[in-house]
Structures are given as C-alpha cells and as structure tokens.
Design a protein around this motif. Structure first.
Motif, mmCIF file in Angstrom:
data_model
loop_
_atom_site.group_PDB
_atom_site.id
_atom_site.type_symbol
_atom_site.label_atom_id
_atom_site.label_comp_id
_atom_site.label_asym_id
_atom_site.label_seq_id
_atom_site.Cartn_x
_atom_site.Cartn_y
_atom_site.Cartn_z
ATOM 1 N N LEU A 211 -5.309 -12.955 -0.885
ATOM 2 C CA LEU A 211 -4.270 -12.423 -0.006
ATOM 3 C C LEU A 211 -4.415 -10.914 0.180
ATOM 4 O O LEU A 211 -4.092 -10.381 1.241
ATOM 5 C CB LEU A 211 -2.878 -12.747 -0.567
ATOM 6 C CG LEU A 211 -2.469 -14.218 -0.516
ATOM 7 C CD1 LEU A 211 -1.060 -14.396 -1.039
ATOM 8 C CD2 LEU A 211 -2.568 -14.777 0.893
ATOM 9 N N TYR A 212 -4.923 -10.232 -0.839
ATOM 10 C CA TYR A 212 -5.105 -8.786 -0.721
ATOM 11 C C TYR A 212 -5.983 -8.473 0.501
ATOM 12 O O TYR A 212 -5.704 -7.544 1.256
ATOM 13 C CB TYR A 212 -5.744 -8.230 -1.991
ATOM 14 C CG TYR A 212 -6.126 -6.772 -1.873
ATOM 15 C CD1 TYR A 212 -5.162 -5.775 -1.953
ATOM 16 C CD2 TYR A 212 -7.438 -6.389 -1.638
ATOM 17 C CE1 TYR A 212 -5.498 -4.435 -1.814
ATOM 18 C CE2 TYR A 212 -7.790 -5.057 -1.502
ATOM 19 C CZ TYR A 212 -6.819 -4.084 -1.590
ATOM 20 O OH TYR A 212 -7.162 -2.758 -1.446
ATOM 21 N N LEU B 48 -5.601 -16.576 -5.728
ATOM 22 C CA LEU B 48 -4.847 -16.437 -4.471
ATOM 23 C C LEU B 48 -4.446 -14.992 -4.221
ATOM 24 O O LEU B 48 -4.555 -14.493 -3.095
ATOM 25 C CB LEU B 48 -3.607 -17.343 -4.517
ATOM 26 C CG LEU B 48 -2.698 -17.279 -3.289
ATOM 27 C CD1 LEU B 48 -3.448 -17.699 -2.037
ATOM 28 C CD2 LEU B 48 -1.458 -18.142 -3.489
ATOM 29 N N THR C 69 9.748 -19.516 -3.810
ATOM 30 C CA THR C 69 8.926 -18.457 -3.206
ATOM 31 C C THR C 69 7.772 -18.052 -4.112
ATOM 32 O O THR C 69 7.806 -18.264 -5.320
ATOM 33 C CB THR C 69 9.765 -17.193 -2.923
ATOM 34 O OG1 THR C 69 10.343 -16.767 -4.154
ATOM 35 C CG2 THR C 69 10.852 -17.458 -1.916
ATOM 36 N N LEU C 70 6.761 -17.460 -3.466
ATOM 37 C CA LEU C 70 5.652 -16.831 -4.185
ATOM 38 C C LEU C 70 5.677 -15.365 -3.780
ATOM 39 O O LEU C 70 5.856 -15.053 -2.596
ATOM 40 C CB LEU C 70 4.307 -17.437 -3.762
ATOM 41 C CG LEU C 70 4.138 -18.944 -3.933
ATOM 42 C CD1 LEU C 70 2.855 -19.400 -3.245
ATOM 43 C CD2 LEU C 70 4.087 -19.295 -5.405
ATOM 44 N N SER C 71 5.496 -14.474 -4.730
ATOM 45 C CA SER C 71 5.568 -13.045 -4.414
ATOM 46 C C SER C 71 4.330 -12.310 -4.913
ATOM 47 O O SER C 71 3.796 -12.628 -5.981
ATOM 48 C CB SER C 71 6.812 -12.429 -5.055
ATOM 49 O OG SER C 71 7.967 -12.948 -4.449
ATOM 50 N N PHE C 72 3.894 -11.338 -4.127
ATOM 51 C CA PHE C 72 2.704 -10.560 -4.479
ATOM 52 C C PHE C 72 2.965 -9.096 -4.163
ATOM 53 O O PHE C 72 3.504 -8.766 -3.109
ATOM 54 C CB PHE C 72 1.485 -11.027 -3.664
ATOM 55 C CG PHE C 72 1.239 -12.501 -3.782
ATOM 56 C CD1 PHE C 72 0.438 -13.002 -4.793
ATOM 57 C CD2 PHE C 72 1.840 -13.390 -2.895
ATOM 58 C CE1 PHE C 72 0.228 -14.365 -4.909
ATOM 59 C CE2 PHE C 72 1.637 -14.754 -3.009
ATOM 60 C CZ PHE C 72 0.825 -15.246 -4.019
ATOM 61 N N ASP C 73 2.564 -8.244 -5.097
ATOM 62 C CA ASP C 73 2.692 -6.796 -4.888
ATOM 63 C C ASP C 73 1.313 -6.193 -4.682
ATOM 64 O O ASP C 73 0.356 -6.599 -5.324
ATOM 65 C CB ASP C 73 3.304 -6.137 -6.131
ATOM 66 C CG ASP C 73 4.789 -6.408 -6.208
ATOM 67 O OD1 ASP C 73 5.330 -6.909 -5.216
ATOM 68 O OD2 ASP C 73 5.382 -6.132 -7.264
ATOM 69 N N PHE C 74 1.245 -5.225 -3.815
ATOM 70 C CA PHE C 74 -0.021 -4.514 -3.599
ATOM 71 C C PHE C 74 0.260 -3.021 -3.714
ATOM 72 O O PHE C 74 0.510 -2.368 -2.697
ATOM 73 C CB PHE C 74 -0.603 -4.848 -2.218
ATOM 74 C CG PHE C 74 -0.777 -6.316 -1.998
ATOM 75 C CD1 PHE C 74 -1.805 -6.997 -2.607
ATOM 76 C CD2 PHE C 74 0.110 -7.025 -1.201
ATOM 77 C CE1 PHE C 74 -1.958 -8.365 -2.412
ATOM 78 C CE2 PHE C 74 -0.036 -8.379 -1.005
ATOM 79 C CZ PHE C 74 -1.079 -9.055 -1.616
ATOM 80 N N PHE D 254 4.083 -8.993 -0.403
ATOM 81 C CA PHE D 254 4.078 -10.205 0.423
ATOM 82 C C PHE D 254 4.832 -11.293 -0.318
ATOM 83 O O PHE D 254 4.638 -11.495 -1.522
ATOM 84 C CB PHE D 254 2.649 -10.673 0.711
ATOM 85 C CG PHE D 254 2.602 -11.937 1.529
ATOM 86 C CD1 PHE D 254 3.009 -11.938 2.857
ATOM 87 C CD2 PHE D 254 2.179 -13.138 0.971
ATOM 88 C CE1 PHE D 254 2.991 -13.099 3.611
ATOM 89 C CE2 PHE D 254 2.145 -14.305 1.726
ATOM 90 C CZ PHE D 254 2.551 -14.278 3.047
ATOM 91 N N HIS D 255 5.718 -11.944 0.394
ATOM 92 C CA HIS D 255 6.479 -13.049 -0.180
ATOM 93 C C HIS D 255 6.384 -14.228 0.780
ATOM 94 O O HIS D 255 6.468 -14.034 1.997
ATOM 95 C CB HIS D 255 7.950 -12.654 -0.356
ATOM 96 C CG HIS D 255 8.116 -11.360 -1.102
ATOM 97 N ND1 HIS D 255 8.212 -11.293 -2.467
ATOM 98 C CD2 HIS D 255 8.137 -10.072 -0.660
ATOM 99 C CE1 HIS D 255 8.319 -10.023 -2.837
ATOM 100 N NE2 HIS D 255 8.270 -9.257 -1.763
ATOM 101 N N CYS D 256 6.234 -15.385 0.222
ATOM 102 C CA CYS D 256 6.234 -16.550 1.092
ATOM 103 C C CYS D 256 6.951 -17.697 0.394
ATOM 104 O O CYS D 256 7.098 -17.693 -0.832
ATOM 105 C CB CYS D 256 4.814 -16.954 1.479
ATOM 106 S SG CYS D 256 3.788 -17.483 0.114
ATOM 107 N N LEU E 121 -4.381 -9.816 4.001
ATOM 108 C CA LEU E 121 -3.228 -9.055 4.488
ATOM 109 C C LEU E 121 -3.563 -7.610 4.865
ATOM 110 O O LEU E 121 -2.687 -6.856 5.284
ATOM 111 C CB LEU E 121 -2.112 -9.067 3.436
ATOM 112 C CG LEU E 121 -1.452 -10.437 3.244
ATOM 113 C CD1 LEU E 121 -0.562 -10.447 2.023
ATOM 114 C CD2 LEU E 121 -0.649 -10.833 4.484
ATOM 115 N N LEU F 167 2.147 -3.806 1.238
ATOM 116 C CA LEU F 167 2.779 -3.349 -0.007
ATOM 117 C C LEU F 167 3.300 -4.538 -0.814
ATOM 118 O O LEU F 167 3.169 -4.570 -2.027
ATOM 119 C CB LEU F 167 3.934 -2.396 0.322
ATOM 120 C CG LEU F 167 3.549 -1.120 1.086
ATOM 121 C CD1 LEU F 167 4.799 -0.359 1.514
ATOM 122 C CD2 LEU F 167 2.670 -0.219 0.232
#
Lengths: 185, 605
Positions: B141-142, B137, B80-85, A41-43, B145, A39
């Motif tokens: 990552l989709y 990226l 930080t780097l943030s991604f929503d899915f 992802f943070h890094c 992950l 849902l």
C-alpha cells in the motif's frame, strides 16, 4: 467528532465508498499532505446490508450505509483531521450531518477515477452543485453550502494544481490490494 | 348483499328463510353488533310502498389490548484496516530548496532529455507499482498510495535541470519500489539520470540513508558531474586517496552517497566486509561481475546492503550465465545455470527493465551505417597472404597441441595487418579515413575513431596531425581524461578523437559528434554498439554516420559475417524470450574462421 486529533492545516482527506456486487460496500479513506503524499490510509472490510436494513431504509439505504456508517467509521479512525474531505461518492455527503469537517463531492464522469470492478453506488443524495474546482464539478451537502465557500477561498493554499480525482484512483487500487477478491479475474 | 356476504366471510350469511342473521360477530375484530330486520317486502306489500322496518342497536366495543413487536435493526459492524505512513520532513525541505538554473553553461546533460513542452510531459501519469514479490500489505500500500511521480516532482518543486522523458519517469518508478533491480536500458537512454533521480527521491522519502555506487574508474568523474546536475543538494563523496584516507571516508558518518571504482573494492575488501552497511548498492556497468568466480564479483556480493541495483546496457554479453552471475549479486539463487531462456525470462520479468531507443525515442536522430569495403594495398596484401598461409600451416601442424590461444594470436596478427602493413606502414583504411575526415573537418564537424589497439591509435594520430587529433585510451592517466574530453568538445579546431574500445566504449557522452569510424572491429557487437552510442545519443544535433571499415576477402570480413549472423539471432530471440543468447565469438566461431576443427569447447569474451 473528536477535535483533539492533529492537523497541520494542509492535510486533505479523500474518501470513497465503492460497491462490489458480491462482496458489498467498501470504503477507503486516504489522508495526504500538501505534496499529495500519503499520511494515513484506512479502509473497511466489505459491508453487506441485511434484508431488514434494505427493506426499512429503502431508498435511503445507500446514504445511511455509505455516509453514516462506513464514512463515519473511517473518519473516526484517522489520527489526523483533514482540513477538508473530498469524496467522489455522493452518498458520503450525508456524513456532513454528523461531522464538522467540510465535505465536497467531486463529481466524476463515468469511468474517470472509478473502477470497473468497484463502481460508485447510486445514491439519493442530498447534494447541490455549487461550482467548479480545478476543472471538476463540486457538490456539497445542501444544508452546508458554507463548505463550498470554505474550500473555494482556500483553493490556492490547499489545492494548487492537485487533480482532485487522482487520489481516488489510488484508493481504489489500494482497496483492490486489500481485498484481492474485489479484482475481476 | 353478495358483497356484504363476501366481506363478512364465514361468520355471516343468509339464513335459509332469506332473513339476515340478527347478530354477527367477527372472529378477528373486537366488537359485536346486533340488529333486527324484518324480511324484505314481497308481493303485494311492496306494491303499497311499505317501508322495511329496521331496528338497530349499538353495543360498546370490547376493550382490546393491542400488542406490538419491536424489530431491532442492528447497526452494521464496520471492520477497518488502518495504515500510517509517517512523512519524511526532507520532502518539505526540498520543496524550499532552490533548483539549479536550467540549461546553464556547462550543464549539458549526458542523459537524454526531452524537448517536449513541460505541459505535455506533466500530463503523463507515472504510477509507482509494488513489485510482485512484495508480500506485506502495508508495504504494497505504501507504493500504491504514492502520488504519480509527475505530481510528486511538481508539488515538491523538484525541478530538473532538463525535463525527463516519460519513459525515464517509468524507469524511476520501477527502481523506486524495488529492492533488487536491473535497469538494462539500451545505451544512451539515461540510466545514470534515472538512478540518480530515484536515489534522490528515496533519500528525500527517508527510505535510504547510505548509498554506495560502484562504477569503472574512468566513469567516476562522470557520475560526480551527473549527481551535481540531477541532484545538486545531495553531497557525494568519491572514495580515493591512500589507505588511511579511504578508511576515514568509508567510515565517515552522514555521507549519503559514496562513489567507488571496481578496482578499489579489491583494495578495501577487508573494510567492506567489516561493519559497513549500505541501504543501497548500485553497480554501474554491472557486466563487470558477469564472471561470478572473479574477486570483484565475490567482493560485491559480500557487501552488506539493503537494496541492490545493477545498471547495464548489456546484461548478457556472451551467454545467459552472465545474467545468472548478476543475479547472484542481486538475489542469490533466483536464477540457476541451465535454466531455459523462457524460464529465465519469466523469473526475471519483474526485476529487469529494458527499453530500446527505437521503442521509446521516436525523435532520436537516425543512425546511418556505412560499411566501407576496402582493398588491401599491395604491400599489405603481400604481407597478409604470407602471414595467413604460414599461420594456417603452423596451426594445422600443431595437431592435438593446438589451442584457442594459438588461433587467436593468428587472428590478431592478421587484423593488425589489415590496419597497417608492419613493414611499410601502408594502410588502405588510413587512406580512406584521411579522405573522409577532410569532409568532416571542412564542414566543421567532429568525429570519433575507434580502434582496438593503442599502437594503431598512435599511428593514426601521427598521420592525422592536421586535424589536431586527441587521444583517449588506457594509457592516458584517468585524471587527464576529463580534460581531453572537454578540449575535444570546446575547441573547434579539434576535429578528431581517437579512442580505444576499452576506455571509450562506456559511460561517455559525446553526442556533439556526428561521425563515428570503427577503424577495426571488436569481437562483440555489444561493445561496438556501446562505442557508437557515445555519439548516437539524444541531444545529438542530427544524424550520426557510422563508418565500419572492413577489408574485403580477409579475416575481417569473415568475423563480420559471423557477428552479423549472431546479431540477427539475438534480435529474434531477445524479442521472444526477453534475454539474448551469446553475442560474442566463441571457440567454435574462432576455429571456424580458418576451417579448423574445434577441440574442446571453451568460450572467450
């Protein structure tokens, strides 16, 4: 810790902090739903402790850096709040002193769910082993033994047949995608 | 004293007369002290035990300001780097849907299925990997992950009618993340099932909304059946009927999957080149577009789409240019004519997935080849010799006017004589076939007989009447073909199915047959393999025996020899380069059959 963020009562968090010998510490936080699908992802970008921090925090440096700094920042970035947070990094348990979210450390045998390039940092952690879940040993923050009870009572509803170590493999791969330099040549 | 002196350092020390100083100060400490000490008793004074007189006085220490320095420990800056899915709700709905009953009557999978206990299969882990050319990226990552496919399937309760093999999960993972892909598994490994399951998952993940599947006309019903089996909740529409109906179907919103045949593409060309857009177009038996100048290829390339997949067991039927043509549909310009096999292999490695049965199906029943070397009957021999002599003389006399068509016609005439004597109908092959079929029928088994000619099939059918043969070839209307196959499968008295290579070599699943007869030989071993694999598939009750009929000392033997040499070359090169060279007969091969010189090179299929 904000309580206004959304949660569908089945969101699980998986957080790891890994150490790269040259780049420093890097953390990844994956939120998944009940189907184990991602849902959020943070890094973090790699974090290197300063000389002063290393001297002054001494043996507590790892707990401070991984739990209070990296893990705390990652959790604060998430839009969803997980029902429970699993980690494979004992140092992350120190976050529990600053957070309301139950935290369980899933202990892994060396190499399982870990990566040669990004090993787990050593920690002077404050965890106590409390039991087994889905075949893995669970350690919680000694000051928050109630976390174990919380998770154990909801294990059927939350975890089903979930392999608690598997998401960490995904996070480590994602960290390596995000920081290609962390991959061994 | 030495010790004291040492501690006091430079600011204290013995005087030259041996007395201690009367006052000392420490440069670094904020106090001073003084005392009065008379000298040490020496000589007789010490003998009378006189104490040394020491007088001390204490002074108040001076008040000193203690200064300190605060060292600030900076908090580490955490970037930080943030991604929503965003999750598609469809997954949850699927988890609530009731799966079709496993192994129900009529639900025989055409794709191979695993007999392994579910627990064993569940232990395998198949991860979805991003394709190498995916740059962003977030997109990478989709895929990275995503949970293992087995977890996804289990948690979403996507029960399958039959348990897929681990290699099939690998195929699904391969297709899932690719916008351009060729699934080139050997025939019988379940390309259909892998494509359908991936489509199902992508629809659930909201990655797709509209899919167009194009296949040869005889396979349309097969695809519909397979969708029903592997993705029962997905509505599938077959584009058919008159022009108005087709137009309505093409434009009908909310249809996730449409199935059309290649011939229909031609008729609906204008519609397809209009405003229609598909998230995914799948070409089944994609070798149909191996000629990039053909109209079919041109239309397929013109369809507006997001993803493009090609399914074929023979991505290269004749030459590596076949593969270039398929890539012109997938990713124009990615391959070029004239690339070396090595370059082509490198360029396509991440786009093609090919597995062979011997690599992935260790439990596959054995395939036994039996070359039946026959002698022509006396009638056939006389006719054959006359035809060959006369034919070769005619060809030789043609000189510069000789074309490949002339040679080809002679080859066909001689092959037909090897099947039947045109005058008397005598046939060494049919005699042998009758004898073999007696054993097949007596043991309650079934056999498929392949021939290149419908006329030959009809003749064989007449002679084999007692085995209740069924016919399946291009002249059987497509709407009747399914019932022919059902009748063959279900009626125990039907022992023989006579098929033409053209109609029966692809997409059909006849794994209940244990005997295959190649009454005559096709030009290309890839097509023969396709035909044999109708029966040699997983799910077969046992070994499959393939009898290749071959008349010694004739054109058939010569063709067989050339094809076998080519097959060996294919095996050697495919293993090294990942792409096979020409498999079929080319112009030089055909001229060589009669020791004729090749005029200008021009290949035939």
């Amino acid at each position: 810790m904000s309580t206004t963020r959304g949660s569908d009562h089945s969101t699980l968090g998986f957080l790891t902090v890994r150490q790269h010998l040259e780049l420093g510490y890097m953390g990844g936080f994956l939120l998944v739903n009940s189907l184990a699908r991602p849902l959020e992802f943070h890094c973090t970008l790699p974090v290197k402790p300063t000389r002063a921090q290393s001297i002054l925090y001494g043996p507590t440096l790892v707990d401070y850096l991984c739990g209070e700094q990296i893990a705390r920042t990652l959790v604060s970035k998430a839009k969803l709040q997980p029902v429970v947070l699993f980690t494979d990094s004992p140092a992350v348990l120190s976050l529990r002193n600053l957070s309301e979210i139950p935290i369980c450390c899933v202990s892994s045998m060396e190499g399982v769910g870990a990566s040669r390039d990004l090993p787990l940092p050593h920690s002077q952690n404050l965890g106590v082993a409390v039991g087994e879940l889905n075949g893995h040993k669970i350690v919680v923050n000694g000051a928050h033994r109630e976390d174990w009870e919380f998770v154990f009572q909801r294990r059927d509803e939350l975890l089903q047949q979930l392999d608690l170590l598997e998401p960490f493999t995904r996070i480590v791969e994602a960290l390596q995608e995000a920081h290609p330099a962390s991959k061994a040549a | 004293m030495d010790m004291l002196a040492s501690i006091l350092g430079g600011s204290a020390g013995f005087q030259a007369d041996g007395n201690l100083p009367q006052e000392i100060g420490f440069a670094d400490l904020p106090f001073r002290a003084s005392w009065n000490i008379e000298g040490f008793a020496t000589g007789w004074q010490s003998q009378i035990g006189r104490d040394i007189k020491i007088e001390t006085s204490v002074f108040q220490a001076e008040k000193v300001d203690v200064s300190s320095i605060a060292i600030k420990i900076p908090q580490p800056k955490i970037h930080t780097l943030s991604f929503d899915f965003p999750e598609s709700p469809q997954w949850q709905l699927a988890a609530q849907a009731k799966p079709q009953a496993s192994g129900s009557a009529g639900a025989v999978p055409s794709s191979p299925v695993s007999n392994a206990p579910r627990s064993n299969v569940a232990n395998s882990i198949t991860r979805i990997r991003p394709p190498k050319d995916l740059v962003k990226l977030e997109d990478r990552l989709y895929y990275v992950l995503q949970p293992p496919l087995e977890t996804l399937v289990s948690n979403a309760k996507l029960d399958f009618a039959f348990q897929p093999f681990p290699y099939q999960f690998e195929g699904i993972a391969f297709l899932f993340s690719r916008e351009t892909a060729i699934l080139a598994d050997e025939m019988g490994l379940g390309k259909t099932m892998q494509a359908i399951t991936t489509v199902r998952m992508l629809l659930l993940a909201n990655q797709l909304r509209t899919v167009l599947l194009v296949c040869p006309k005889p396979l349309v019903t097969n695809w519909v059946r397979e969708f029903r089996l592997w993705a029962p909740e997905i509505p599938v529409a077959v584009i058919e009927g008159d022009s108005a109906k087709r137009q309505w179907m093409w434009n009908q919103p909310g249809l996730p999957v449409r199935i059309a045949n290649y011939e229909l593409l031609m008729r609906d060309r204008e519609l397809l080149q209009g405003n229609l857009h598909f998230d995914l177009v799948i070409l089944d038996e994609a070798q149909r577009i191996k000629n990039r100048n053909s109209t079919t290829s041109e239309i397929a390339r013109g369809i507006s789409r997001g993803r493009s997949w090609a399914l074929t067991g023979t991505p290269i039927e004749n030459t590596p240019e076949d593969l270039v043509s398929i890539f012109e549909f997938l990713q124009p310009g990615h391959l070029r004519d004239g690339m070396s096999l090595k370059q082509m292999g490198q360029a396509t490695r991440d786009h093609i997935l090919r597995r062979t049965k011997d690599k992935v199906l260790t439990e596959m029943p054995p395939k036994l080849f039996r070359d039946a070397e026959l002698e022509l009957t006396s009638e056939q021999l006389a006719t054959y010799k006359a035809a060959e002599e006369e034919g070769v003389i005619q060809l030789s006399d043609m000189g510069q006017e000789l074309t490949i068509q002339h040679v080809f016609e002679l080859v066909l005439r001689l092959k037909q004589i090897c099947n039947f004597d045109p005058v008397t109908g005598a046939s060494c092959k049919l005699e042998r076939l009758e004898a073999d079929l007696e054993e097949v029928a007596a043991s309650g088994q079934k056999a498929i007989v392949f021939s290149q000619w419908v006329q030959a099939i009809d003749r064989i059918s007449d002679v084999l009447e007692r085995y209740n043969p069924l016919r399946y070839h291009g002249r059987i209307p497509s709407e009747k073909r399914d019932s022919v196959l059902q009748e063959f499968k279900q009626n125990p008295k039907r022992h023989v199915l006579l098929m033409s290579y053209g109609a029966g070599s692809v997409g059909l699943n006849l794994q209940f047959c244990r005997y295959v007869f190649l009454f005559d030989r096709w030009w290309n071993p890839a097509v023969e393999d396709q035909a044999i694999n109708r029966a040699h598939r997983l799910g077969a009750a046992g070994s499959v025996t393939v009898t290749r009929m071959l008349v010694a000392g004739t054109i058939e033997e010569r063709i067989h020899k050339v094809l076998e040499e080519k097959r060996e070359l294919f095996n050697a090169l495919f293993a090294e380069a990942g792409t096979p060279p020409s498999l079929g007969l080319n112009q030089a091969d055909i001229f060589g059959l009669f020791n004729l010189k090749t005029p200008k090179a021009k290949k035939i299929a």
